[in-house]
Design a protein around this motif. Structure first.
Motif, PDB file in Angstrom:
ATOM      1  N   LYS A 176      67.702  58.732   1.147  1.00  0.00           N
ATOM      2  CA  LYS A 176      68.441  58.471   0.101  1.00  0.00           C
ATOM      3  C   LYS A 176      69.392  57.159   0.482  1.00  0.00           C
ATOM      4  N   GLU A 177      70.013  57.502   1.576  1.00  0.00           N
ATOM      5  CA  GLU A 177      70.687  56.255   2.355  1.00  0.00           C
ATOM      6  C   GLU A 177      70.418  55.058   2.958  1.00  0.00           C
ATOM      7  N   GLY A 178      69.043  55.063   3.072  1.00  0.00           N
ATOM      8  CA  GLY A 178      68.215  54.135   4.092  1.00  0.00           C
ATOM      9  C   GLY A 178      68.128  52.818   3.173  1.00  0.00           C
ATOM     10  N   ASP A 229      61.094  51.671  -5.096  1.00  0.00           N
ATOM     11  CA  ASP A 229      59.705  52.414  -5.246  1.00  0.00           C
ATOM     12  C   ASP A 229      59.317  53.181  -4.044  1.00  0.00           C
ATOM     13  N   THR A 230      59.682  52.422  -2.827  1.00  0.00           N
ATOM     14  CA  THR A 230      59.272  53.063  -1.487  1.00  0.00           C
ATOM     15  C   THR A 230      60.119  54.439  -1.248  1.00  0.00           C
ATOM     16  N   ARG A 231      61.562  54.372  -1.815  1.00  0.00           N
ATOM     17  CA  ARG A 231      62.353  55.264  -1.530  1.00  0.00           C
ATOM     18  C   ARG A 231      62.004  56.591  -2.528  1.00  0.00           C
ATOM     19  N   LYS A 232      61.601  56.359  -3.819  1.00  0.00           N
ATOM     20  CA  LYS A 232      61.037  57.094  -4.641  1.00  0.00           C
ATOM     21  C   LYS A 232      59.964  58.181  -4.116  1.00  0.00           C
ATOM     22  N   MET A 234      50.206  50.861   9.608  1.00  0.00           N
ATOM     23  CA  MET A 234      51.226  49.460   9.717  1.00  0.00           C
ATOM     24  C   MET A 234      52.700  49.568   8.947  1.00  0.00           C
ATOM     25  N   SER A 235      52.686  50.597   8.311  1.00  0.00           N
ATOM     26  CA  SER A 235      54.137  50.565   7.923  1.00  0.00           C
ATOM     27  C   SER A 235      54.457  52.072   7.639  1.00  0.00           C
ATOM     28  N   ALA A 242      56.591  61.946   8.335  1.00  0.00           N
ATOM     29  CA  ALA A 242      56.270  60.589   8.960  1.00  0.00           C
ATOM     30  C   ALA A 242      54.979  60.223   8.609  1.00  0.00           C
ATOM     31  N   ILE A 243      53.918  61.091   8.768  1.00  0.00           N
ATOM     32  CA  ILE A 243      52.450  60.733   8.531  1.00  0.00           C
ATOM     33  C   ILE A 243      52.334  60.343   7.186  1.00  0.00           C
ATOM     34  N   LEU A 244      52.678  61.203   6.063  1.00  0.00           N
ATOM     35  CA  LEU A 244      52.455  60.976   4.711  1.00  0.00           C
ATOM     36  C   LEU A 244      53.007  59.703   4.234  1.00  0.00           C
ATOM     37  N   SER A 245      54.357  59.233   4.891  1.00  0.00           N
ATOM     38  CA  SER A 245      54.788  57.990   4.661  1.00  0.00           C
ATOM     39  C   SER A 245      53.769  56.840   5.194  1.00  0.00           C
ATOM     40  N   ARG A 246      52.882  57.020   5.995  1.00  0.00           N
ATOM     41  CA  ARG A 246      52.153  56.014   6.665  1.00  0.00           C
ATOM     42  C   ARG A 246      50.864  55.926   6.029  1.00  0.00           C
TER      43      ARG A 246
END
Length: 471
Positions: A457-459, A464-467, A418-419, A370-374
Protein backbone atom coordinates in the motif's frame (compact mmCIF):
# COMPACT_ATOMS: atom_id res chain seq x y z
CA UNK A 1 49.12 -16.71 27.82
CA UNK A 2 47.82 -19.86 26.08
CA UNK A 3 45.60 -17.70 23.81
CA UNK A 4 48.57 -15.48 22.94
CA UNK A 5 50.61 -18.54 21.90
CA UNK A 6 47.68 -19.79 19.79
CA UNK A 7 47.36 -16.43 18.02
CA UNK A 8 51.09 -16.37 17.34
CA UNK A 9 51.02 -19.94 16.01
CA UNK A 10 48.16 -19.19 13.61
CA UNK A 11 49.93 -16.05 12.33
CA UNK A 12 53.23 -17.90 11.79
CA UNK A 13 51.56 -20.83 10.04
CA UNK A 14 49.64 -18.50 7.74
CA UNK A 15 52.77 -16.49 6.91
CA UNK A 16 54.76 -19.67 6.19
CA UNK A 17 51.98 -20.99 3.94
CA UNK A 18 51.85 -17.70 1.99
CA UNK A 19 55.64 -17.50 1.63
CA UNK A 20 55.75 -21.08 0.33
CA UNK A 21 53.44 -20.02 -2.53
CA UNK A 22 55.59 -17.06 -3.53
CA UNK A 23 57.74 -17.43 -6.62
CA UNK A 24 60.34 -15.15 -8.17
CA UNK A 25 62.77 -15.78 -10.99
CA UNK A 26 63.85 -14.64 -14.43
CA UNK A 27 62.07 -15.19 -17.74
CA UNK A 28 64.49 -18.08 -18.36
CA UNK A 29 63.31 -19.82 -15.17
CA UNK A 30 59.68 -19.10 -16.09
CA UNK A 31 60.14 -20.76 -19.49
CA UNK A 32 61.07 -23.99 -17.69
CA UNK A 33 57.88 -23.69 -15.58
CA UNK A 34 55.80 -23.23 -18.75
CA UNK A 35 57.46 -26.21 -20.43
CA UNK A 36 56.52 -28.39 -17.47
CA UNK A 37 52.95 -27.02 -17.30
CA UNK A 38 51.86 -25.14 -20.48
CA UNK A 39 48.31 -24.62 -19.14
CA UNK A 40 49.49 -21.79 -16.84
CA UNK A 41 49.59 -19.47 -19.87
CA UNK A 42 45.85 -19.75 -20.58
CA UNK A 43 43.91 -16.59 -21.35
CA UNK A 44 41.32 -14.89 -19.14
CA UNK A 45 38.16 -16.59 -20.49
CA UNK A 46 39.75 -20.04 -20.34
CA UNK A 47 40.90 -19.37 -16.78
CA UNK A 48 37.37 -18.45 -15.66
CA UNK A 49 35.80 -21.41 -17.49
CA UNK A 50 38.26 -23.85 -15.89
CA UNK A 51 37.56 -22.21 -12.51
CA UNK A 52 33.81 -22.90 -12.87
CA UNK A 53 34.22 -26.45 -14.19
CA UNK A 54 36.84 -27.42 -11.57
CA UNK A 55 34.17 -27.33 -8.82
CA UNK A 56 32.29 -30.10 -10.61
CA UNK A 57 28.86 -30.43 -12.20
CA UNK A 58 26.00 -32.87 -12.40
CA UNK A 59 22.83 -33.34 -14.42
CA UNK A 60 19.63 -31.82 -13.08
CA UNK A 61 18.05 -35.26 -13.50
CA UNK A 62 20.51 -36.85 -11.04
CA UNK A 63 18.11 -36.14 -8.20
CA UNK A 64 15.49 -37.99 -6.21
CA UNK A 65 13.16 -34.99 -6.31
CA UNK A 66 10.19 -36.00 -8.53
CA UNK A 67 9.17 -32.33 -8.92
CA UNK A 68 12.48 -31.45 -10.57
CA UNK A 69 12.26 -34.45 -12.93
CA UNK A 70 8.68 -33.58 -13.80
CA UNK A 71 9.53 -29.93 -14.44
CA UNK A 72 12.60 -30.38 -16.65
CA UNK A 73 11.67 -33.72 -18.30
CA UNK A 74 14.28 -34.44 -21.01
CA UNK A 75 15.94 -31.01 -20.89
CA UNK A 76 19.73 -31.64 -20.62
CA UNK A 77 20.44 -28.97 -18.00
CA UNK A 78 23.55 -29.13 -15.82
CA UNK A 79 23.98 -27.86 -12.27
CA UNK A 80 27.38 -26.23 -11.70
CA UNK A 81 28.63 -26.65 -8.13
CA UNK A 82 30.52 -23.35 -8.41
CA UNK A 83 27.17 -21.50 -8.29
CA UNK A 84 24.92 -24.13 -6.68
CA UNK A 85 25.17 -23.06 -3.02
CA UNK A 86 24.33 -19.40 -3.65
CA UNK A 87 21.95 -19.28 -6.63
CA UNK A 88 18.57 -20.99 -6.87
CA UNK A 89 16.03 -21.36 -9.66
CA UNK A 90 18.14 -19.77 -12.43
CA UNK A 91 19.77 -22.93 -13.81
CA UNK A 92 19.09 -21.90 -17.43
CA UNK A 93 20.71 -18.49 -16.89
CA UNK A 94 23.81 -20.03 -15.32
CA UNK A 95 24.01 -22.59 -18.15
CA UNK A 96 24.03 -19.71 -20.68
CA UNK A 97 26.80 -17.93 -18.75
CA UNK A 98 28.93 -21.09 -18.64
CA UNK A 99 28.27 -21.72 -22.35
CA UNK A 100 29.60 -18.20 -23.07
CA UNK A 101 32.82 -18.89 -21.14
CA UNK A 102 33.20 -22.30 -22.79
CA UNK A 103 32.89 -20.80 -26.28
CA UNK A 104 35.22 -17.90 -25.35
CA UNK A 105 37.79 -20.31 -23.85
CA UNK A 106 38.05 -21.99 -27.26
CA UNK A 107 38.95 -18.56 -28.71
CA UNK A 108 35.73 -18.39 -30.70
CA UNK A 109 33.96 -15.17 -31.61
CA UNK A 110 32.53 -14.83 -28.10
CA UNK A 111 36.04 -14.40 -26.68
CA UNK A 112 35.88 -11.00 -28.38
CA UNK A 113 32.47 -10.03 -27.04
CA UNK A 114 31.08 -8.52 -23.85
CA UNK A 115 28.97 -10.72 -21.56
CA UNK A 116 25.96 -8.58 -20.64
CA UNK A 117 23.60 -9.63 -17.82
CA UNK A 118 20.18 -8.00 -18.09
CA UNK A 119 17.44 -8.32 -15.52
CA UNK A 120 15.30 -6.63 -12.88
CA UNK A 121 16.66 -5.27 -9.59
CA UNK A 122 17.59 -7.92 -7.06
CA UNK A 123 17.62 -10.81 -9.55
CA UNK A 124 21.27 -11.63 -8.80
CA UNK A 125 23.22 -9.98 -11.66
CA UNK A 126 25.93 -8.36 -9.55
CA UNK A 127 26.02 -11.39 -7.23
CA UNK A 128 26.86 -13.67 -10.18
CA UNK A 129 29.76 -11.41 -11.15
CA UNK A 130 30.91 -11.16 -7.54
CA UNK A 131 30.95 -14.98 -7.29
CA UNK A 132 33.33 -15.17 -10.27
CA UNK A 133 35.53 -12.44 -8.76
CA UNK A 134 35.75 -14.34 -5.45
CA UNK A 135 36.54 -17.51 -7.34
CA UNK A 136 39.47 -15.83 -9.09
CA UNK A 137 40.81 -14.63 -5.74
CA UNK A 138 40.75 -18.22 -4.45
CA UNK A 139 42.46 -20.01 -7.36
CA UNK A 140 46.02 -19.20 -6.32
CA UNK A 141 48.33 -17.09 -8.44
CA UNK A 142 49.38 -16.14 -11.95
CA UNK A 143 52.90 -15.45 -13.21
CA UNK A 144 53.45 -11.83 -14.21
CA UNK A 145 56.26 -9.50 -15.25
CA UNK A 146 57.58 -7.93 -12.05
CA UNK A 147 56.79 -4.23 -11.82
CA UNK A 148 54.35 -4.31 -14.75
CA UNK A 149 51.33 -2.08 -13.99
CA UNK A 150 49.14 -4.55 -15.90
CA UNK A 151 50.63 -7.78 -14.48
CA UNK A 152 51.07 -9.01 -18.03
CA UNK A 153 52.03 -12.44 -19.30
CA UNK A 154 55.86 -12.86 -19.15
CA UNK A 155 55.90 -14.55 -22.57
CA UNK A 156 55.27 -11.07 -24.06
CA UNK A 157 59.01 -10.52 -23.49
CA UNK A 158 59.84 -13.06 -26.21
CA UNK A 159 60.68 -11.16 -29.44
CA UNK A 160 58.29 -11.68 -32.36
CA UNK A 161 60.92 -13.22 -34.64
CA UNK A 162 61.54 -16.00 -32.09
CA UNK A 163 57.96 -16.68 -31.07
CA UNK A 164 57.23 -19.46 -33.55
CA UNK A 165 60.29 -21.37 -32.39
CA UNK A 166 59.44 -20.84 -28.71
CA UNK A 167 55.84 -21.92 -29.33
CA UNK A 168 57.07 -25.27 -30.73
CA UNK A 169 59.41 -25.77 -27.78
CA UNK A 170 56.80 -24.85 -25.14
CA UNK A 171 53.62 -26.19 -26.75
CA UNK A 172 51.77 -22.88 -26.29
CA UNK A 173 50.56 -19.97 -28.41
CA UNK A 174 52.10 -16.60 -27.52
CA UNK A 175 49.60 -13.78 -27.93
CA UNK A 176 50.02 -10.10 -27.09
CA UNK A 177 52.67 -7.40 -26.81
CA UNK A 178 54.55 -5.63 -24.05
CA UNK A 179 52.99 -2.53 -22.52
CA UNK A 180 54.92 0.76 -23.07
CA UNK A 181 56.25 0.75 -19.48
CA UNK A 182 57.79 -2.74 -19.72
CA UNK A 183 59.12 -2.04 -23.23
CA UNK A 184 60.94 1.02 -21.93
CA UNK A 185 62.34 -0.89 -18.92
CA UNK A 186 63.53 -3.72 -21.16
CA UNK A 187 65.65 -1.27 -23.16
CA UNK A 188 66.86 1.03 -20.38
CA UNK A 189 67.31 -1.36 -17.41
CA UNK A 190 68.11 -4.69 -19.08
CA UNK A 191 69.71 -3.58 -22.35
CA UNK A 192 67.20 -5.81 -24.22
CA UNK A 193 68.39 -8.93 -22.36
CA UNK A 194 64.80 -10.11 -21.98
CA UNK A 195 65.79 -13.49 -20.54
CA UNK A 196 66.98 -11.69 -17.38
CA UNK A 197 63.76 -9.75 -16.83
CA UNK A 198 62.28 -10.70 -13.40
CA UNK A 199 59.01 -12.65 -13.17
CA UNK A 200 56.89 -13.07 -10.02
CA UNK A 201 53.76 -14.90 -8.90
CA UNK A 202 50.81 -12.62 -8.11
CA UNK A 203 47.43 -13.39 -6.53
CA UNK A 204 44.18 -12.05 -7.97
CA UNK A 205 42.76 -9.43 -5.63
CA UNK A 206 39.84 -7.04 -6.00
CA UNK A 207 41.10 -4.88 -3.12
CA UNK A 208 44.68 -4.73 -4.39
CA UNK A 209 43.40 -4.21 -7.95
CA UNK A 210 45.15 -7.23 -9.44
CA UNK A 211 43.21 -8.93 -12.25
CA UNK A 212 39.82 -7.63 -11.06
CA UNK A 213 38.68 -4.23 -12.38
CA UNK A 214 35.39 -2.46 -11.59
CA UNK A 215 33.83 0.43 -13.55
CA UNK A 216 31.04 2.18 -11.61
CA UNK A 217 28.54 4.40 -13.45
CA UNK A 218 30.11 7.82 -13.95
CA UNK A 219 28.45 11.24 -13.93
CA UNK A 220 27.72 11.98 -17.65
CA UNK A 221 28.77 15.61 -17.15
CA UNK A 222 32.17 14.62 -15.78
CA UNK A 223 33.26 11.47 -17.60
CA UNK A 224 36.97 10.86 -17.68
CA UNK A 225 38.39 7.91 -19.65
CA UNK A 226 41.21 7.63 -17.10
CA UNK A 227 38.78 5.46 -15.08
CA UNK A 228 39.13 2.94 -17.92
CA UNK A 229 42.62 3.34 -19.37
CA UNK A 230 44.65 5.24 -16.75
CA UNK A 231 46.24 8.66 -17.20
CA UNK A 232 49.50 10.59 -17.42
CA UNK A 233 51.12 11.74 -14.17
CA UNK A 234 51.29 15.50 -14.75
CA UNK A 235 53.76 15.88 -11.86
CA UNK A 236 56.34 14.00 -13.98
CA UNK A 237 55.87 16.06 -17.14
CA UNK A 238 58.42 18.64 -15.94
CA UNK A 239 61.03 15.81 -15.79
CA UNK A 240 60.11 13.73 -18.87
CA UNK A 241 58.66 14.47 -22.28
CA UNK A 242 55.00 13.76 -23.04
CA UNK A 243 55.96 10.70 -25.11
CA UNK A 244 58.09 9.15 -22.34
CA UNK A 245 56.48 5.95 -20.90
CA UNK A 246 57.66 6.95 -17.40
CA UNK A 247 54.80 9.48 -17.18
CA UNK A 248 52.17 6.76 -17.68
CA UNK A 249 49.84 5.65 -14.88
CA UNK A 250 48.26 2.49 -16.29
CA UNK A 251 45.81 2.11 -13.41
CA UNK A 252 42.42 2.22 -15.20
CA UNK A 253 39.90 -0.60 -14.75
CA UNK A 254 40.81 -2.20 -18.11
CA UNK A 255 44.52 -2.12 -17.14
CA UNK A 256 43.79 -3.54 -13.69
CA UNK A 257 41.49 -6.26 -15.08
CA UNK A 258 44.16 -7.59 -17.46
CA UNK A 259 44.47 -11.42 -17.11
CA UNK A 260 41.12 -11.50 -15.26
CA UNK A 261 37.76 -9.73 -15.30
CA UNK A 262 36.36 -6.19 -15.64
CA UNK A 263 32.87 -5.46 -14.31
CA UNK A 264 30.82 -2.58 -15.76
CA UNK A 265 28.12 -1.68 -13.21
CA UNK A 266 24.92 -0.19 -14.70
CA UNK A 267 26.86 0.00 -17.95
CA UNK A 268 24.36 2.00 -20.04
CA UNK A 269 24.22 4.86 -17.58
CA UNK A 270 27.52 5.92 -19.19
CA UNK A 271 27.71 7.98 -22.38
CA UNK A 272 28.14 5.95 -25.60
CA UNK A 273 31.50 7.59 -26.38
CA UNK A 274 32.72 6.42 -22.99
CA UNK A 275 32.06 2.80 -24.00
CA UNK A 276 34.15 2.86 -27.19
CA UNK A 277 37.19 1.63 -25.24
CA UNK A 278 35.07 -1.43 -24.45
CA UNK A 279 34.74 -2.16 -28.19
CA UNK A 280 38.49 -2.18 -28.87
CA UNK A 281 39.16 -4.12 -25.65
CA UNK A 282 36.89 -6.93 -26.84
CA UNK A 283 37.20 -7.00 -30.63
CA UNK A 284 40.85 -6.02 -31.12
CA UNK A 285 42.04 -6.87 -27.57
CA UNK A 286 43.78 -3.50 -27.33
CA UNK A 287 43.00 -0.25 -25.55
CA UNK A 288 44.43 3.24 -26.14
CA UNK A 289 47.20 4.27 -23.78
CA UNK A 290 46.82 7.76 -22.26
CA UNK A 291 48.46 10.55 -24.27
CA UNK A 292 50.66 9.65 -27.24
CA UNK A 293 51.65 6.08 -26.43
CA UNK A 294 49.74 4.05 -29.01
CA UNK A 295 47.68 0.98 -28.15
CA UNK A 296 48.14 -1.50 -25.30
CA UNK A 297 47.29 -5.22 -25.51
CA UNK A 298 44.75 -6.38 -22.94
CA UNK A 299 43.47 -9.89 -22.13
CA UNK A 300 40.34 -9.57 -20.03
CA UNK A 301 36.77 -10.78 -19.75
CA UNK A 302 34.32 -7.85 -19.72
CA UNK A 303 31.06 -8.48 -17.87
CA UNK A 304 28.46 -5.72 -17.84
CA UNK A 305 25.04 -5.56 -16.24
CA UNK A 306 22.03 -3.25 -15.98
CA UNK A 307 18.24 -3.38 -15.87
CA UNK A 308 15.91 -3.99 -18.81
CA UNK A 309 14.77 -0.35 -19.17
CA UNK A 310 18.37 0.83 -19.67
CA UNK A 311 18.94 -1.95 -22.22
CA UNK A 312 15.79 -1.13 -24.24
CA UNK A 313 16.71 2.57 -24.30
CA UNK A 314 20.25 1.80 -25.49
CA UNK A 315 19.07 -0.73 -28.08
CA UNK A 316 16.53 1.71 -29.53
CA UNK A 317 19.32 4.08 -30.64
CA UNK A 318 20.55 2.79 -34.03
CA UNK A 319 23.85 4.67 -33.60
CA UNK A 320 24.84 2.09 -30.98
CA UNK A 321 24.98 -0.78 -33.50
CA UNK A 322 28.78 -1.14 -33.22
CA UNK A 323 28.51 -1.87 -29.50
CA UNK A 324 25.33 -3.98 -29.81
CA UNK A 325 27.11 -6.28 -32.28
CA UNK A 326 29.74 -7.04 -29.65
CA UNK A 327 27.39 -7.98 -26.81
CA UNK A 328 26.20 -11.42 -25.70
CA UNK A 329 22.93 -10.83 -23.81
CA UNK A 330 21.98 -13.21 -20.99
CA UNK A 331 18.69 -12.54 -19.22
CA UNK A 332 18.75 -12.90 -15.43
CA UNK A 333 15.06 -13.12 -14.47
CA UNK A 334 13.57 -13.56 -11.03
CA UNK A 335 13.23 -17.14 -9.84
CA UNK A 336 9.76 -18.64 -10.51
CA UNK A 337 10.03 -21.87 -8.47
CA UNK A 338 8.48 -21.78 -5.01
CA UNK A 339 10.85 -24.32 -3.45
CA UNK A 340 13.88 -22.41 -4.76
CA UNK A 341 12.53 -19.03 -3.60
CA UNK A 342 12.27 -20.40 -0.05
CA UNK A 343 15.94 -21.46 -0.28
CA UNK A 344 16.91 -17.90 -1.26
CA UNK A 345 15.39 -16.44 1.92
CA UNK A 346 16.82 -19.26 4.03
CA UNK A 347 20.28 -18.43 2.64
CA UNK A 348 19.90 -14.68 3.28
CA UNK A 349 18.67 -15.31 6.84
CA UNK A 350 21.47 -17.81 7.46
CA UNK A 351 24.12 -15.29 6.35
CA UNK A 352 22.65 -12.43 8.40
CA UNK A 353 22.29 -11.68 12.12
CA UNK A 354 18.57 -12.50 11.87
CA UNK A 355 18.06 -14.71 14.92
CA UNK A 356 14.29 -14.64 15.31
CA UNK A 357 12.22 -17.81 15.26
CA UNK A 358 10.57 -18.34 11.87
CA UNK A 359 7.25 -20.16 12.21
CA UNK A 360 6.40 -22.95 9.75
CA UNK A 361 5.04 -21.81 6.34
CA UNK A 362 6.16 -18.20 6.91
CA UNK A 363 8.80 -18.21 4.16
CA UNK A 364 6.49 -20.21 1.88
CA UNK A 365 3.79 -17.54 2.18
CA UNK A 366 6.25 -14.71 1.47
CA UNK A 367 7.70 -16.68 -1.47
CA UNK A 368 4.24 -17.29 -2.92
CA UNK A 369 3.52 -13.57 -2.84
CA UNK A 370 6.80 -12.78 -4.62
CA UNK A 371 6.35 -15.40 -7.34
CA UNK A 372 2.65 -14.63 -8.00
CA UNK A 373 3.67 -11.01 -8.68
CA UNK A 374 6.20 -12.22 -11.28
CA UNK A 375 3.85 -14.50 -13.27
CA UNK A 376 1.94 -13.47 -16.37
CA UNK A 377 -1.79 -14.33 -16.52
CA UNK A 378 -2.89 -17.11 -18.88
CA UNK A 379 -6.23 -18.42 -20.12
CA UNK A 380 -5.11 -22.00 -19.47
CA UNK A 381 -5.15 -21.76 -15.66
CA UNK A 382 -5.21 -19.35 -12.73
CA UNK A 383 -1.98 -17.92 -11.31
CA UNK A 384 -1.98 -20.15 -8.22
CA UNK A 385 -2.20 -23.26 -10.41
CA UNK A 386 0.55 -21.87 -12.60
CA UNK A 387 2.76 -21.32 -9.53
CA UNK A 388 2.30 -24.95 -8.48
CA UNK A 389 2.97 -26.25 -12.01
CA UNK A 390 6.16 -24.17 -12.21
CA UNK A 391 7.20 -25.79 -8.92
CA UNK A 392 6.92 -29.24 -10.52
CA UNK A 393 3.80 -30.20 -8.57
CA UNK A 394 0.91 -32.31 -9.85
CA UNK A 395 -2.26 -30.22 -9.67
CA UNK A 396 -5.37 -32.30 -8.99
CA UNK A 397 -8.85 -30.85 -9.57
CA UNK A 398 -12.08 -32.85 -9.06
CA UNK A 399 -10.05 -36.03 -8.72
CA UNK A 400 -8.19 -35.53 -12.00
CA UNK A 401 -4.61 -34.41 -12.61
CA UNK A 402 -4.47 -31.24 -14.70
CA UNK A 403 -2.74 -31.93 -18.01
CA UNK A 404 -1.06 -28.62 -18.79
CA UNK A 405 2.35 -28.53 -20.48
CA UNK A 406 4.65 -26.27 -18.44
CA UNK A 407 6.90 -25.66 -21.44
CA UNK A 408 3.92 -24.38 -23.43
CA UNK A 409 2.97 -22.07 -20.57
CA UNK A 410 6.47 -20.59 -20.60
CA UNK A 411 6.52 -20.23 -24.38
CA UNK A 412 3.26 -18.26 -24.24
CA UNK A 413 4.89 -15.59 -22.05
CA UNK A 414 7.18 -12.80 -23.17
CA UNK A 415 8.63 -11.20 -20.05
CA UNK A 416 7.78 -13.59 -17.24
CA UNK A 417 10.23 -13.18 -14.37
CA UNK A 418 11.47 -9.81 -15.65
CA UNK A 419 9.20 -7.81 -13.32
CA UNK A 420 7.43 -8.20 -9.99
CA UNK A 421 8.36 -8.19 -6.32
CA UNK A 422 12.10 -8.46 -5.61
CA UNK A 423 13.78 -10.57 -2.92
CA UNK A 424 14.86 -7.35 -1.19
CA UNK A 425 11.21 -6.31 -0.84
CA UNK A 426 10.38 -9.62 0.85
CA UNK A 427 13.36 -9.38 3.22
CA UNK A 428 12.24 -5.87 4.24
CA UNK A 429 8.77 -7.29 4.94
CA UNK A 430 10.30 -10.01 7.15
CA UNK A 431 12.30 -7.34 9.00
CA UNK A 432 9.17 -5.19 9.44
CA UNK A 433 7.17 -8.17 10.71
CA UNK A 434 9.89 -8.87 13.26
CA UNK A 435 10.08 -5.23 14.42
CA UNK A 436 6.33 -5.37 15.03
CA UNK A 437 6.83 -8.43 17.22
CA UNK A 438 10.09 -7.66 19.05
CA UNK A 439 8.87 -9.08 22.37
CA UNK A 440 8.06 -12.48 20.89
CA UNK A 441 11.24 -12.48 18.74
CA UNK A 442 9.48 -14.50 16.07
CA UNK A 443 7.72 -14.05 12.74
CA UNK A 444 4.70 -16.01 11.52
CA UNK A 445 2.55 -16.07 8.35
CA UNK A 446 -0.04 -13.68 9.83
CA UNK A 447 2.29 -10.80 10.72
CA UNK A 448 4.33 -11.28 7.51
CA UNK A 449 1.08 -11.05 5.52
CA UNK A 450 0.21 -7.82 7.33
CA UNK A 451 3.69 -6.44 6.64
CA UNK A 452 3.40 -7.31 2.93
CA UNK A 453 -0.02 -5.59 2.67
CA UNK A 454 1.29 -2.50 4.47
CA UNK A 455 4.43 -2.24 2.30
CA UNK A 456 2.46 -2.78 -0.92
CA UNK A 457 0.00 0.00 0.00
CA UNK A 458 2.83 2.39 0.86
CA UNK A 459 5.09 1.38 -2.07
CA UNK A 460 5.69 3.59 -5.09
CA UNK A 461 3.69 1.43 -7.50
CA UNK A 462 1.19 2.19 -10.32
CA UNK A 463 -2.40 1.91 -9.06
CA UNK A 464 -3.28 -1.08 -11.24
CA UNK A 465 -0.12 -2.93 -10.16
CA UNK A 466 -0.82 -2.21 -6.49
CA UNK A 467 -4.40 -3.48 -6.88
CA UNK A 468 -3.17 -6.66 -8.57
CA UNK A 469 -0.59 -7.34 -5.85
CA UNK A 470 -3.09 -6.77 -3.04
CA UNK A 471 -5.51 -9.20 -4.68
Amino acid sequence: MADLNNFERVIKEDRAARESKQWRGTLLAYLEVVKADPIITKLAHARIYDLIISSGLHSLHDTDDPRTKRLYKDEPLKVFNFFAEEFFGIERTIAQIVRYFHSASLKGEESRQVLYLMGPVGSGKSSLVERIQRGLEQIGFIFAIEGCPMNEEPLHLVPRHLRREFEKMLGVHIEGDLCPVCRYRLKSEFNNRYEEFPVIARNFSKRNRVGVGVVPPVDPNNQDTSVLIGSEDISKLDQYSEGDPRVLELNGALNVGNRGIVEFIEVFKNETEYLHAMITATQEKVIPAPGRHGMVYVDTCIVAHSNEAEWQKFKADHTNEAILDRIVVVKVPYNLRLSEEVKIYQKIIRNSDFRAHVAPHTLELASMYAILSRLEPTAKCDLMTKLRLYNGEEVVEKGRTKKIDVQELKEDTKREGMSGISTRFIMKALDNALSDNVTGNCINPINVREALISMTKEGDLPDDTRKQYLE
